[in-house]
Design an enzyme around this catalytic site. Structure first.
Site, mmCIF file in Angstrom:
data_model
loop_
_atom_site.group_PDB
_atom_site.id
_atom_site.type_symbol
_atom_site.label_atom_id
_atom_site.label_comp_id
_atom_site.label_asym_id
_atom_site.label_seq_id
_atom_site.Cartn_x
_atom_site.Cartn_y
_atom_site.Cartn_z
ATOM 1 N N CYS A 73 0.830 -1.216 0.000
ATOM 2 C CA CYS A 73 0.000 0.000 0.000
ATOM 3 C C CYS A 73 0.860 1.260 0.000
ATOM 4 C CB CYS A 73 -0.863 0.050 1.258
ATOM 5 S SG CYS A 73 -2.172 -1.166 1.348
ATOM 6 N N GLU A 75 0.512 3.976 1.788
ATOM 7 C CA GLU A 75 0.798 4.548 3.113
ATOM 8 C C GLU A 75 2.028 3.895 3.746
ATOM 9 O OE1 GLU A 75 -2.029 3.454 1.889
ATOM 10 O OE2 GLU A 75 -3.771 4.461 2.753
HETATM 11 N N1 THU Z 1 -4.247 0.282 -1.247
HETATM 12 C C1 THU Z 1 -3.440 1.263 -0.721
HETATM 13 O O1 THU Z 1 -2.420 1.634 -1.315
HETATM 14 N N2 THU Z 1 -3.782 1.782 0.475
HETATM 15 C C2 THU Z 1 -4.888 1.425 1.196
HETATM 16 O O2 THU Z 1 -5.044 1.893 2.316
HETATM 17 C C3 THU Z 1 -5.866 0.516 0.621
HETATM 18 C C4 THU Z 1 -5.442 -0.204 -0.617
HETATM 19 C C5 THU Z 1 -3.858 -0.312 -2.527
HETATM 20 C C6 THU Z 1 -3.423 -1.747 -2.420
HETATM 21 C C7 THU Z 1 -3.700 -2.242 -3.823
HETATM 22 O O3 THU Z 1 -2.571 -1.950 -4.643
HETATM 23 C C8 THU Z 1 -4.872 -1.402 -4.297
HETATM 24 O O4 THU Z 1 -4.934 -0.281 -3.421
HETATM 25 C C9 THU Z 1 -6.201 -2.135 -4.267
HETATM 26 O O5 THU Z 1 -6.441 -2.717 -3.036
#
Ligand code: THU
Length: 160
Positions: A73, A75
């Site tokens: 992710c 964050e």
């Molecule tokens: N994702 C994030 O980058 N941050 C979050 O808090 C939720 C999900 C990303 C992970 C994945 O690459 C895409 O969003 C779909 O879940």
């Protein structure tokens, strides 16, 4: 028996122009990061930007992988990059934004549970709250005053 109240107070804004200049700038950096996300599988691009005490902004975006669970992710990419480059630096704020090439992301996208936990580690250690400001691509913007408020009964190193 005693009731414990964890009710959450958040601020909701109609537009980024209602945020402070610092926060608008931070959100601009998150949008820039979002546009560079590597999300060929979900097509869901997330950007995060972190304002440190020294004024530096560290950004991150989601990094996916053909072996899906190996992705990360935005964050956590951002907070660990900040931790790697500026160890022990106080984190003031984090801005998050998400967009998709498939749908219009109109609702504010808060950090997932695992990212809340990863961010909370830093808040717990620095003993100073980290503000979280998050949005979709369009629509409302939410601001909360701490990670602790997003993680009732949170787990930290004091339990170990
Ligand atoms: N994702 C994030 O980058 N941050 C979050 O808090 C939720 C999900 C990303 C992970 C994945 O690459 C895409 O969003 C779909 O879940």
């Amino acid at each position: 028996m005693k009731e414990i109240d964890f009710s959450l107070k958040a601020k909701m804004f109609d537009s980024v122009s209602e945020l402070s200049q610092d926060e608008q700038n931070l959100m601009d950096k998150a949008i820039e990061a979002r546009n560079n996300a590597y999300a060929p599988y979900s097509k869901f691009q997330v950007g995060a930007s972190i304002l440190l005490d020294n004024g530096v902004i560290v950004t991150g975006n989601n990094q996916e992988n053909a072996a899906y669970p190996s992705g990360m992710c935005a964050e956590r990419v951002a907070i660990w990059s900040a931790g790697a480059q500026y160890p022990n630096m106080i984190v003031k704020k984090i801005a998050i934004t998400a967009a998709s090439s498939e749908i219009e992301v109109k609702n504010p996208v808060g950090p997932c549970g695992a990212c809340r936990q990863a961010l909370y580690e830093y808040e717990f250690n620095q003993k100073e709250p980290i503000e979280i400001i998050f949005m979709g691509e369009t629509g409302k913007i939410i601001k909360v005053t701490s990670l602790a408020s997003l993680l009732p009964f949170s787990f930290d190193s004091s339990y170990l």
